[in-house]
Design a protein around this motif. Structure first.
Motif, mmCIF file in Angstrom:
data_model
loop_
_atom_site.group_PDB
_atom_site.id
_atom_site.type_symbol
_atom_site.label_atom_id
_atom_site.label_comp_id
_atom_site.label_asym_id
_atom_site.label_seq_id
_atom_site.Cartn_x
_atom_site.Cartn_y
_atom_site.Cartn_z
ATOM 1 N N ALA A 144 0.827 -1.206 0.000
ATOM 2 C CA ALA A 144 0.000 0.000 0.000
ATOM 3 C C ALA A 144 0.863 1.259 0.000
ATOM 4 O O ALA A 144 0.548 2.238 -0.693
ATOM 5 C CB ALA A 144 -0.941 -0.001 1.205
ATOM 6 N N CYS A 195 0.993 4.141 -2.915
ATOM 7 C CA CYS A 195 0.856 5.576 -2.658
ATOM 8 C C CYS A 195 2.013 6.355 -3.272
ATOM 9 O O CYS A 195 1.816 7.438 -3.845
ATOM 10 C CB CYS A 195 0.793 5.851 -1.157
ATOM 11 N N ALA A 220 1.420 6.402 -7.032
ATOM 12 C CA ALA A 220 0.358 7.360 -7.361
ATOM 13 C C ALA A 220 0.879 8.791 -7.248
ATOM 14 O O ALA A 220 0.513 9.654 -8.057
ATOM 15 C CB ALA A 220 -0.834 7.165 -6.428
ATOM 16 N N SER A 221 1.743 9.027 -6.287
ATOM 17 C CA SER A 221 2.326 10.355 -6.126
ATOM 18 C C SER A 221 3.209 10.709 -7.312
ATOM 19 O O SER A 221 3.203 11.851 -7.778
ATOM 20 C CB SER A 221 3.141 10.391 -4.832
ATOM 21 N N TRP A 236 0.386 10.777 -10.578
ATOM 22 C CA TRP A 236 -0.709 11.743 -10.579
ATOM 23 C C TRP A 236 -0.463 12.975 -9.706
ATOM 24 O O TRP A 236 -1.316 13.833 -9.610
ATOM 25 C CB TRP A 236 -2.011 11.076 -10.150
ATOM 26 N N LEU A 279 -2.375 13.876 -4.473
ATOM 27 C CA LEU A 279 -3.156 12.636 -4.484
ATOM 28 C C LEU A 279 -2.425 11.529 -3.727
ATOM 29 O O LEU A 279 -3.039 10.779 -2.970
ATOM 30 C CB LEU A 279 -3.445 12.185 -5.918
ATOM 31 N N GLY A 280 -1.114 11.430 -3.923
ATOM 32 C CA GLY A 280 -0.337 10.407 -3.216
ATOM 33 C C GLY A 280 -0.411 10.557 -1.706
ATOM 34 O O GLY A 280 -0.585 9.585 -0.974
ATOM 35 N N SER A 335 -2.795 12.129 -0.062
ATOM 36 C CA SER A 335 -4.176 11.854 0.356
ATOM 37 C C SER A 335 -4.432 10.354 0.442
ATOM 38 O O SER A 335 -5.084 9.879 1.379
ATOM 39 C CB SER A 335 -5.158 12.505 -0.617
ATOM 40 N N LEU A 336 -3.929 9.603 -0.527
ATOM 41 C CA LEU A 336 -4.070 8.144 -0.478
ATOM 42 C C LEU A 336 -3.330 7.563 0.728
ATOM 43 O O LEU A 336 -3.810 6.620 1.363
ATOM 44 C CB LEU A 336 -3.561 7.507 -1.771
ATOM 45 N N PHE A 337 -2.175 8.126 1.044
ATOM 46 C CA PHE A 337 -1.420 7.661 2.201
ATOM 47 C C PHE A 337 -2.189 7.936 3.486
ATOM 48 O O PHE A 337 -2.217 7.106 4.402
ATOM 49 C CB PHE A 337 -0.045 8.335 2.232
ATOM 50 N N VAL A 370 -5.460 8.096 3.735
ATOM 51 C CA VAL A 370 -6.553 7.117 3.748
ATOM 52 C C VAL A 370 -6.033 5.764 4.225
ATOM 53 O O VAL A 370 -6.674 5.074 5.019
ATOM 54 C CB VAL A 370 -7.209 7.011 2.358
ATOM 55 N N MET A 371 -4.836 5.381 3.752
ATOM 56 C CA MET A 371 -4.251 4.110 4.179
ATOM 57 C C MET A 371 -4.005 4.109 5.693
ATOM 58 O O MET A 371 -4.255 3.113 6.376
ATOM 59 C CB MET A 371 -2.940 3.849 3.443
#
Length: 121
Positions: A52, A56, A59-60, A63, A67-68, A70-72, A74-75
């Protein structure tokens, strides 16, 4: 009242499922802990959380860092929920201290990273 040994509180050490005590109430053997650490590569929670984190980072890079991050965040929230819900020893990669300390730390980090991701350019 039963006498306690040095380093042991008067409360029952087995009352807390996160306590690092064996079934007899004594601290775990360091050799046993070392043998368990050698088996970390076979631990599914380590691979899931590590994957995960890599997702992230990817994705960072693809994108953007907002976003990276933010995904981190969420994780981290998902990890906090898992640590708070799963009873017993729990996922090895998420168990560091007492359950409440682990959950509060993960939630604090998630909020901080999410806020910084939105504030910083």
């Amino acid at each position: 009242m039963t006498p306690t040994t040095p380093g042991q509180s008067a409360a029952d050490p087995l009352e807390d499922p996160d306590a690092r005590f064996g079934p007899d109430g004594q601290p775990l053997d360091p050799r046993q802990i070392a043998r368990a650490s050698l088996d970390a590569g076979r631990n599914a929670s380590l691979w899931i959380v590590g994957g995960a984190v890599l997702a992230c980072v990817a994705a960072s890079l693809v994108w953007g860092p907002r976003l990276g991050a933010s995904l981190f965040a969420v994780m981290l929230v998902i990890c906090a929920v898992v640590r708070g819900v799963v009873r017993g020893p729990g996922p090895a990669v998420l168990v560091v201290r007492r359950r409440s300390v682990d959950v509060l730390t993960l939630v604090f980090l998630a909020i901080t990273i999410a806020a910084l991701a939105q504030i910083l350019p």
